[in-house]
Design a protein around this motif. Structure first.
Motif, PDB file in Angstrom:
ATOM      1  N   UNK A 160      64.590  78.102  80.736  1.00 12.37           N
ATOM      2  CA  UNK A 160      64.760  79.430  81.304  1.00 12.37           C
ATOM      3  C   UNK A 160      64.043  80.443  80.431  1.00 12.37           C
ATOM      4  N   UNK A 161      63.946  81.665  80.891  1.00 16.49           N
ATOM      5  CA  UNK A 161      63.486  82.787  80.074  1.00 16.49           C
ATOM      6  C   UNK A 161      64.463  83.936  80.295  1.00 16.49           C
ATOM      7  N   UNK A 162      64.340  84.965  79.450  1.00 14.83           N
ATOM      8  CA  UNK A 162      65.338  86.042  79.436  1.00 14.83           C
ATOM      9  C   UNK A 162      64.706  87.418  79.372  1.00 14.83           C
ATOM     10  N   UNK A 163      65.468  88.400  79.813  1.00 16.22           N
ATOM     11  CA  UNK A 163      65.229  89.804  79.498  1.00 16.22           C
ATOM     12  C   UNK A 163      66.597  90.371  79.134  1.00 16.22           C
ATOM     13  N   UNK A 197      63.244  78.624  87.111  1.00 13.98           N
ATOM     14  CA  UNK A 197      62.332  78.206  88.194  1.00 13.98           C
ATOM     15  C   UNK A 197      63.099  77.542  89.328  1.00 13.98           C
ATOM     16  N   UNK A 198      63.975  76.617  88.972  1.00 13.69           N
ATOM     17  CA  UNK A 198      64.839  75.953  89.961  1.00 13.69           C
ATOM     18  C   UNK A 198      66.084  75.467  89.225  1.00 13.69           C
ATOM     19  N   UNK A 199      67.160  75.316  89.937  1.00  7.19           N
ATOM     20  CA  UNK A 199      68.432  74.958  89.302  1.00  7.19           C
ATOM     21  C   UNK A 199      68.406  73.581  88.652  1.00  7.19           C
ATOM     22  N   UNK A 200      67.541  72.699  89.112  1.00 13.36           N
ATOM     23  CA  UNK A 200      67.453  71.366  88.496  1.00 13.36           C
ATOM     24  C   UNK A 200      66.938  71.441  87.058  1.00 13.36           C
ATOM     25  N   UNK A 250      75.688  86.059  75.459  1.00 15.36           N
ATOM     26  CA  UNK A 250      75.785  84.659  75.871  1.00 15.36           C
ATOM     27  C   UNK A 250      74.781  83.762  75.148  1.00 15.36           C
ATOM     28  N   UNK A 251      74.272  84.206  74.006  1.00 13.37           N
ATOM     29  CA  UNK A 251      73.176  83.487  73.343  1.00 13.37           C
ATOM     30  C   UNK A 251      73.516  82.042  72.996  1.00 13.37           C
ATOM     31  N   UNK A 252      74.733  81.752  72.554  1.00 16.96           N
ATOM     32  CA  UNK A 252      75.062  80.368  72.181  1.00 16.96           C
ATOM     33  C   UNK A 252      75.088  79.460  73.406  1.00 16.96           C
ATOM     34  N   UNK A 253      75.608  79.945  74.528  1.00 19.49           N
ATOM     35  CA  UNK A 253      75.591  79.139  75.751  1.00 19.49           C
ATOM     36  C   UNK A 253      74.186  79.044  76.343  1.00 19.49           C
ATOM     37  N   UNK A 254      73.433  80.130  76.285  1.00 13.88           N
ATOM     38  CA  UNK A 254      72.069  80.101  76.809  1.00 13.88           C
ATOM     39  C   UNK A 254      71.206  79.082  76.070  1.00 13.88           C
ATOM     40  N   UNK A 255      71.511  78.854  74.797  1.00 15.77           N
ATOM     41  CA  UNK A 255      70.767  77.847  74.020  1.00 15.77           C
ATOM     42  C   UNK A 255      70.985  76.441  74.567  1.00 15.77           C
ATOM     43  N   UNK A 256      72.067  76.254  75.312  1.00 19.59           N
ATOM     44  CA  UNK A 256      72.400  74.936  75.883  1.00 19.59           C
ATOM     45  C   UNK A 256      72.053  74.839  77.367  1.00 19.59           C
ATOM     46  N   UNK A 257      71.520  75.906  77.942  1.00 17.14           N
ATOM     47  CA  UNK A 257      71.341  75.992  79.392  1.00 17.14           C
ATOM     48  C   UNK A 257      70.243  75.071  79.928  1.00 17.14           C
ATOM     49  N   UNK A 258      69.145  74.987  79.246  1.00 19.34           N
ATOM     50  CA  UNK A 258      67.981  74.272  79.771  1.00 19.34           C
ATOM     51  C   UNK A 258      66.818  75.245  79.860  1.00 19.34           C
ATOM     52  N   UNK A 309      76.481  92.327  81.743  1.00 19.30           N
ATOM     53  CA  UNK A 309      76.887  92.579  80.359  1.00 19.30           C
ATOM     54  C   UNK A 309      75.792  92.185  79.376  1.00 19.30           C
ATOM     55  N   UNK A 310      74.689  91.696  79.854  1.00 24.36           N
ATOM     56  CA  UNK A 310      73.543  91.373  79.016  1.00 24.36           C
ATOM     57  C   UNK A 310      73.497  89.926  78.579  1.00 24.36           C
ATOM     58  N   UNK A 311      72.298  89.481  78.283  1.00 27.18           N
ATOM     59  CA  UNK A 311      72.100  88.098  77.858  1.00 27.18           C
ATOM     60  C   UNK A 311      72.508  87.879  76.400  1.00 27.18           C
TER      61      UNK A 311
END
Length: 146
Positions: free
Chosen positions: A97-100, A107-110, A87-95, A82-84
């Protein structure tokens, strides 16, 4: 298109380096919990859960995985069909990462908050599932997401 007749998910995972195996096992467990589906090998090395049918006005049609990931050494690709942008507000809290358009690269889940990642994956899965219940999906969801 699934690739189960040629290789199993377990065989594919076993071919990866130790860190990628560990991260893949965590993602498989998470995505099974979210989807209630068994993992299936799609294409070259994508591990997908659930399927949906699409049929675009162009005449192109087929099946896709509802959620999935592609494990490679030093880079995990999480597919959000469904695209990134949704989910922009949650992605801001993810840690870290990069997006397309529909991919989250880690890189790794840690490097990320797994609770946030699971919430993103769950919301994506539920959205695509709800759209697919209406019949074939007729647009590329990640291109039309707001």
């Amino acid at each position: 298109m699934t690739d189960q007749q040629d290789r199993s998910v377990d065989d594919y995972i076993a071919s990866l380096d130790e860190q990628t195996v560990k991260d893949s096992e965590t993602l498989i467990e998470m995505m099974q919990r979210v989807s209630g589906q068994e993992p299936a090998l799609w294409n070259v090395g994508t591990i997908g859960f659930g399927t949906y049918h699409y049929k675009y006005q162009s005449g192109r049609e087929g099946d896709g995985h509802t959620i999935g990931f592609y494990p490679r050494k030093g880079k995990l690709t999480i597919y959000l069909m469904d695209g990134t942008a949704r989910h922009s507000s949650l992605l801001a809290k993810l840690g870290t990462h990069s997006l397309s358009g529909y991919c989250v690269y880690i890189r790794r889940l840690s490097d990320v908050d797994l609770t946030v990642l699971e919430r993103i994956v769950r919301e994506s899965y539920e959205f695509v599932e709800s759209k697919s219940q209406e019949g074939p999906i007729r647009q590329i969801l990640w291109k039309t997401a707001e």
